[in-house]
Design an enzyme around this catalytic site. Structure first.
Site, PDB file in Angstrom:
ATOM      1  CG  ASP B 312      18.613  81.379 -41.605  1.00  9.70           C
ATOM      2  OD1 ASP B 312      18.384  82.327 -40.844  1.00  9.70           O
ATOM      3  OD2 ASP B 312      18.754  80.211 -41.215  1.00  9.70           O
ATOM      4  CD  GLU B 346      17.882  82.796 -35.165  1.00  8.35           C
ATOM      5  OE1 GLU B 346      16.750  82.354 -34.996  1.00  8.35           O
ATOM      6  OE2 GLU B 346      18.729  82.186 -35.851  1.00  8.35           O
ATOM      7  CG  ASP B 374      15.380  84.220 -38.855  1.00  5.79           C
ATOM      8  OD1 ASP B 374      15.952  83.946 -39.934  1.00  5.79           O
ATOM      9  OD2 ASP B 374      15.682  83.660 -37.780  1.00  5.79           O
ATOM     10  CG  HIS B 445      20.440  76.031 -41.114  1.00  8.80           C
ATOM     11  ND1 HIS B 445      20.126  75.472 -39.898  1.00  8.80           N
ATOM     12  CD2 HIS B 445      20.036  77.318 -41.031  1.00  8.80           C
ATOM     13  CE1 HIS B 445      19.551  76.376 -39.130  1.00  8.80           C
ATOM     14  NE2 HIS B 445      19.482  77.509 -39.800  1.00  8.80           N
TER      15      HIS B 445
END
Lengths: 478, 478
Positions: B312, B346, B374, B445
């Site tokens: 990501d 983003e 993505d 993340h």
């Protein structure tokens, strides 16, 4: 990605189910007619499938089962590890509440690796020797106790070897044809390179070579040798055969490209011990209406000895056990018998599969469908079933809505495998859940095939897919 | 598995291509008619697709490109890492021979995490405190320098929180609704849980809470906190918001279930610095016939700061660059322009996408198709394109034979994303390659989103799929 996007394919709002439903209604025609309105699937099937999916994904039981199997350690055919796995599998099936649980005797060949293999490219002095990562191929003879030393000659094919002719005499033949990276199906790439491993020693010996060294069968370039079965022929000298890691294969090839002689020392103490007793492990859910009709799910309990065989084939065993567990947990008992068979000796001769089929034939059992899972514990992407226009494949397509929530929308002819091959030859229909296997040969037959290389959720999706397949086939027959 | 089996789906002999061909001829009807004989695809398309596939799989260039991007380190919007990534991306596009390479200025918000966050459940003595794995959510205010201490109250939803009413006052609200494991689409499960992260602080503050602590958004139970954007509202107190690892969330919940008061100390020194200059990076292959018509491929160059953002969205950047590289390497130059855009920001506001669309509108450019990647660098399983019955989706289905060798046989409505959203709202057709993403939220993340979590071959298959898509769309238009 961040969270401003709505969920689903590409984030065009709503829940992910919406595009799926739109899709499945218009893209998946019925089996025989090309229709935009497929025949409805019985509500009981849809409900059972949803229950098994929910239980499976909530609990991820397949991974827990796999952890118990790999906890035994390596399970090389005929080894104490394999014997412990048989005991464990019987215990697990009983704990899971399967019926008619038992071990069926099989006689297998026991081969032992012995001490860690040694290989080095000799230099001008001992200090300049370059060690190589190698392992004996399964079934290979060892070298003399002090090892053997010879010049290396590289080939890419048996045709190359034939052209060498007498130049192979007294040498170590280095088979260095890589798996074709441009093949998108890794099994196809494997199939086109594996002749070197299986028959390299025989072909090299025919030309007077003293040993065979084979490039490991993986797309990866790393330091892990990948073993696997090799075979001898009666009339041909039994020379030692080893796999070398891909990184070392590239290094060796580069040295040979320099043109000068390259000498290699190889030492292996592997040997075949002989025939020993072992077993397949069997348990089932007996069918309510036609218990004599069997839908078989299975994998192989034996593994290679370099690791615990998590993908090959602990995963196949785990999803087979989990399929029956899910049926029981979801409270479904189908009309026909669903049987889990954990086969012994897939890797080293296939005696488990042959022995099972022979015993089954003697007892007059009817295996309608046989589902072998032995392509790794990855996310399911397709279902393979029998002949191109066979009735099972056509029927499964009409039930596609049951598999779409798992991401499985592709139905192809196929199925089968080493263990169920004898049953297929006796008329059983092969069916299989096909996982994505781009990463399979990274770990296959090597020290990398460990539990952490398996993703719990991917494994569970495969198990759920197998459970739904087994359930509907056991309800409907073929 | 061993090698006695022939290759292909289920090993029923021949090469793997055979069942594929049988399959695709009978299962993939044309776009508008339901036919067993789909319209032939132009030979030039099939040849170009095969060339790009062979080059891609032989060289695995996408992974090399990804390695360069992740080599910069974390690329948090507005950070020095993001600035270095902009410079690198311009350099890479020039080296790859793209045309009209440039950076387009964007003004972004810079937020900094500050020192490592601290959190602990207080015990009867300091020695009995239990440390928790936490991280500040992106955009959060810090705590006072000495930290804040308060009782914890657990909720699963904003409705739970409303029911608490005044009982939340002065407390740390712990949002602990897990992603629903039974959802087979991980993005759907994410979408149904992410409200806690995005709006938890605002909702908690409305009820007088002093901080929000949110269960990390992953199916895994482990010690890694997962960050992500949170937002404030003008009229509501800006309280600190942190993510806690799933293992610690379970532990905290078990403690709270005991019924006694649980007090937690939280210390975070994150803060918003302000507006800083940054850039999108753009390069292209100019179309031969209709250069003003643009087919856009892109990903986002920024990442979170806890790792290098390999999935990501280094992966989206890498496959976008690789798609153009493959076209050039295969010697194809399509009629329309294929443009790669690496968007900034983003994750932290989407300013890059909005800024790009505004500039593009000013210059009168026509973006026919926009393809944002993505969803992680995993193996491609489907293609999403526009509206359910849109012409692009119908057209792509007629070209399905180009994608089958990649294992992509599913075409669904969809596409879009944060970065191309403004262009889609202006009329561009969204298209996307959809990868299997069962493992995506394991790393998303978090500190786990590193290069080695990406499989080179899976990434390349995605890049090849994108290249073929971009090429045929640039030849045909919409």
């Amino acid at each position: 990605m961040t969270m401003r996007r709505a969920p689903g394919f590409g984030g065009r709002g709503g829940t992910a189910a919406v595009p799926f439903l739109v899709f499945c209604a218009c893209l998946w025609p019925g089996a025989t007619a090309c229709s935009r309105h497929p025949a409805p699937v019985p509500a009981a099937y849809a409900e059972a499938a949803e229950r098994m999916r929910d239980i499976g994904l909530r609990e991820e039981g397949a991974f827990a089962l796999l952890g118990r199997i790999t906890g035994v350690g390596p399970r090389l055919t005929g080894s104490p590890g394999a014997a412990a796995a048989v005991d464990l599998a019987v215990k697990m099936m009983n704990e899971l509440g399967f019926e008619n649980v038992h071990a069926e005797p099989v006689t297998v060949t026991r081969w032992v690796r012995g001490g860690k293999e040694e290989a080095e490219i000799l230099g001008a002095s001992p200090a300049e020797a370059i060690p190589l990562h190698v392992c004996a191929l399964g079934g290979s003879e060892g070298t003399p106790e002090t090892g053997l030393t010879a010049r290396v000659v590289e080939v890419r094919s048996f045709e190359d070897l034939a052209r060498l002719g007498p130049d192979a005499r007294g040498k170590i033949v280095f088979f260095n044809r890589p798996m074709d990276r441009t093949r998108t199906d890794p099994f196809a790439a494997y199939g086109q390179a594996a002749d070197q491993r299986v028959k390299g020693a025989v072909e090299a010996a025919r030309h007077g070579a003293v040993a065979a060294l084979v490039r490991s069968l993986t797309f990866r370039v790393d330091d892990f040798p990948h073993t696997g079965l090799m075979t001898y022929e009666d009339a041909v000298a039994r020379i030692p055969a080893a796999a070398v890691s891909t990184a070392d294969a590239d290094r060796l090839s580069a040295l040979l490209a320099g043109g000068g002689p390259v000498r290699l020392r190889l030492k292996m103490s592997c040997r075949t011990v002989g025939q020993v007793p072992s077993a397949n492990v069997v348990g089932e859910i007996v069918g309510t209406d036609r218990p004599q009709d069997i839908i078989l799910v299975g994998g192989h309990l034996d593994s290679w000895d370099l690791a615990v065989g998590a993908h090959d084939d602990g995963a196949g065993c785990a999803v087979s056990l989990e399929a029956l567990r899910l049926m029981r947990a979801a409270g479904v008992r189908p009309k026909r018998t669903v049987r889990a068979v954990l086969f012994m000796d897939e890797e080293f001769g296939g005696t488990g599969g042959r022995s099972y089929a022979a015993a089954s034939a003697r007892e007059g059992e009817r295996h309608l469908v046989v589902m072998e899972s032995d392509r790794g514990g990855f996310v399911p992407v397709a279902i393979a079933a029998g002949a191109p226009d066979g009735p099972v494949l056509r029927r499964l397509r009409t039930w596609s809505v049951l598999f779409e929530p798992l991401g499985v929308r592709t139905f192809v002819p196929g199925g089968g495998g080493v263990d169920v091959g004898p049953l297929v030859r006796n008329g059983s229909v092969p069916v299989a859940v096909i996982p994505d296997a781009q990463a399979y040969f990274d770990v296959h037959h090597s020290a990398l095939d460990v539990l952490r290389s398996v993703h719990p959720r991917e494994l569970e999706l495969q198990a759920v897919c197998l459970a739904i397949l087994a359930y509907v086939l056991a309800e409907e027959g073929v």
